[in-house]
Design an enzyme around this catalytic site. Structure first.
Site, PDB file in Angstrom:
ATOM      1  CB  CYS A 150     131.373 120.354  27.982  1.00  0.00           C
ATOM      2  SG  CYS A 150     130.922 121.533  29.254  1.00  0.00           S
ATOM      3  CG  HIS A 444     131.992 124.984  26.650  1.00  0.00           C
ATOM      4  ND1 HIS A 444     131.207 123.719  26.563  1.00  0.00           N
ATOM      5  CD2 HIS A 444     132.938 124.756  25.584  1.00  0.00           C
ATOM      6  CE1 HIS A 444     131.437 123.206  25.669  1.00  0.00           C
ATOM      7  NE2 HIS A 444     132.536 123.797  24.989  1.00  0.00           N
TER       8      HIS A 444
END
EC number: 3.4.19.12
Length: 490
Positions: A150, A444
């Protein structure tokens, strides 16, 4: 009138006096007006003078069609007059910058696109055209997470939505100089732009990009979560080297003296002034930068007192709520004079001895894309943590207060608001924000990207959803990407 427009030595808007903002000249009367601020539009509507010429490029705009029109004869006249102007000014096209061209008003030296026989054949067999509207989603595409990637996906989204970089790659301007094009990261970025703007809706799998990153930036190899900021700098470094051919890029290793597309867009100049406290002599150095890293309140580094804003005033487009830190506050702290103290004496060239001094950083040259890194991850011998302090950042940012040219307007680190607000060269628009959710150990990355002027989308790996401007501005913010306003074209 077109000839006189090219011969004009000093053209300013008849309504606001600005010399930038895509100045156009009326083809019916002697009138210069800004295209960006729509002063030429107002003139056309009032006088019904529906044709004007762009003084920088020589294109003719029709206000009835609301578009630039092509006329072979006018194109030839524009080229001839531009050649005369260059000869008159005795400029060498290869060393004249965009800013010099704008300031002199003689038009920028550029080569117009001419379709090849092959392209003409393709156009004849493919007459259907894709129209870009404000509701168009072309350019929006998710990216598959290949295992804790990510950090890479959010940076790819920011780069593929960088206006000038997008225009470069979609114009097929990259000419590979690598011995093996399959190992060229710039070629892969070119392919990525084609994939993003192909109209395909299925998520793209960036496995070739990941492989190239692992190959050329080995410290990022593996499936562990990496830092998005570290990936951005590594990607820009490899792109810079591959633009020039890897070996030449390594030898030069100085983005400040490079004219590749990466450095034209991302490189700025940071000025450091060290002032002797005895003789007040100043030693100045200028270093290139790709981003600016900003300290935050809550870090172990003492934070400079916040600016006067607790009264609800608005500075640089940011509404100050009591206790809220703004991006402007962080930039003020970054550019404030700092006393180096007795433990960090320098040898003064004036005194010829070691003396205490002060150091101040300012912007000597602003990049086209300004990237601000909010230092949320703190690493030290005793401490490893994430700083979650909310920082308010604006949609539009004026960097004039932080320029080296504005230094004399500073008093004790406080900037006095300039009276000249016409310096649009220093104004930026937000177009991408990278965020980090979670802790330092487990987190994240996602990003917000601007599709059109006020349309925003959230990119969470393969999932892309519509976002409001409030969603963007309320987000925590880790990397903030701003683009120079006068170089953006919708």
């Amino acid at each position: 009138v077109s000839v006189s427009a090219f011969q004009a030595k000093s053209c300013i808007c008849h309504m606001c006096g600005a010399h930038l903002n895509r100045l156009h000249s009326c083809l019916y009367c002697v009138f210069f007006g800004c295209f960006t601020k729509k002063h030429i539009h107002e003139h056309a509507k009032t006088k019904r003078h529906n044709l004007a010429i762009d003084l920088l490029y020589g294109g003719i705009y029709c206000f009835m069609c609301q578009d630039y029109i092509y006329d072979k004869d006018m194109e030839q006249i524009a080229k001839e007059e531009q050649r005369k102007a260059w000869k008159l000014q005795a400029f060498t096209p290869t060393v004249v910058s965009h800013y010099q061209c704008t300031m002199t008003g003689i038009g920028e030296k550029y080569s117009t696109w001419e379709p090849t026989k092959r392209e003409l054949e393709l156009l004849r067999h493919n007459p259907k055209r894709r129209k870009i509207t404000t509701n168009c989603t072309i350019g929006l595409r998710g990216l598959i997470n290949l295992g804790n990637t990510c950090f890479m996906n959010c940076i790819v989204q920011a780069l593929t939505h960088t206006p000038l970089l997008r225009d470069f790659f979609l114009s097929d301007r990259h000419k590979c100089e690598m011995q093996s094009p399959s190992s060229c990261l710039v070629c892969e970025m070119s392919t990525l732009f084609q994939e993003f703007y192909s109209g395909h809706r299925s998520p793209h799998i960036p496995y070739r990009l990941l492989h190239l990153v692992w190959t050329h930036a080995r410290h990022l190899a593996g499936y562990e979560q990496q830092d998005a900021h570290e990936f951005l700098i590594a990607a820009l470094d490899v792109l810079h080297r591959h633009c020039k051919g890897d070996d030449n890029g390594k030898k030069a290793n100085n983005p400040n003296h490079c004219n590749c597309i990466i450095d034209q867009i991302f490189t700025g100049g940071l000025q450091s002034d060290v002032t002797c406290q005895v003789c007040h002599g100043v030693s100045t150095t200028i270093d290139p930068f790709w981003d600016i890293s900003l300290d935050l309140p809550g870090s172990s580094t003492p934070f400079w007192p916040l600016s006067p804003g607790s009264d609800g005033s608005v500075v640089n487009g940011e509404s100050h709520v009591s206790g809220t830190t703004t991006l402007t506050d962080c930039l003020r702290r970054f550019t404030r004079p700092e006393h180096l103290g007795s433990s960090a004496k320098i040898k003064c060239s004036g005194c010829h001895s070691y003396q205490e001094s002060t150091k101040q950083l300012t912007m000597k040259k602003l990049p086209i894309v300004a990237c601000f890194h909010l230092k949320r991850f703190e690493h030290s011998a005793k401490l490893r943590r994430k700083i979650t302090t909310y920082v308010s950042f604006p949609l539009e940012l004026d960097m004039t207060p932080f320029m080296a040219s504005s230094k004399e307007s500073r008093m004790n680190g406080q900037y006095q608001q300039p009276t000249d607000s016409l310096n649009n060269d220093n104004k930026y628009s937000l177009f991408a924000v990278v965020n980090h959710q979670g802790t330092l150990e487990s987190g994240h990355y996602t990003s917000f990207i601007r599709q059109h002027k006020d349309q925003w989308f959230k990119c969470d790996d393969a999932i892309i959803t519509k976002a409001s401007i409030k969603d963007v501005l309320d987000s925590e913010g880790y990397l903030l990407f701003y683009h120079k306003q006068f170089l953006e074209y919708e």
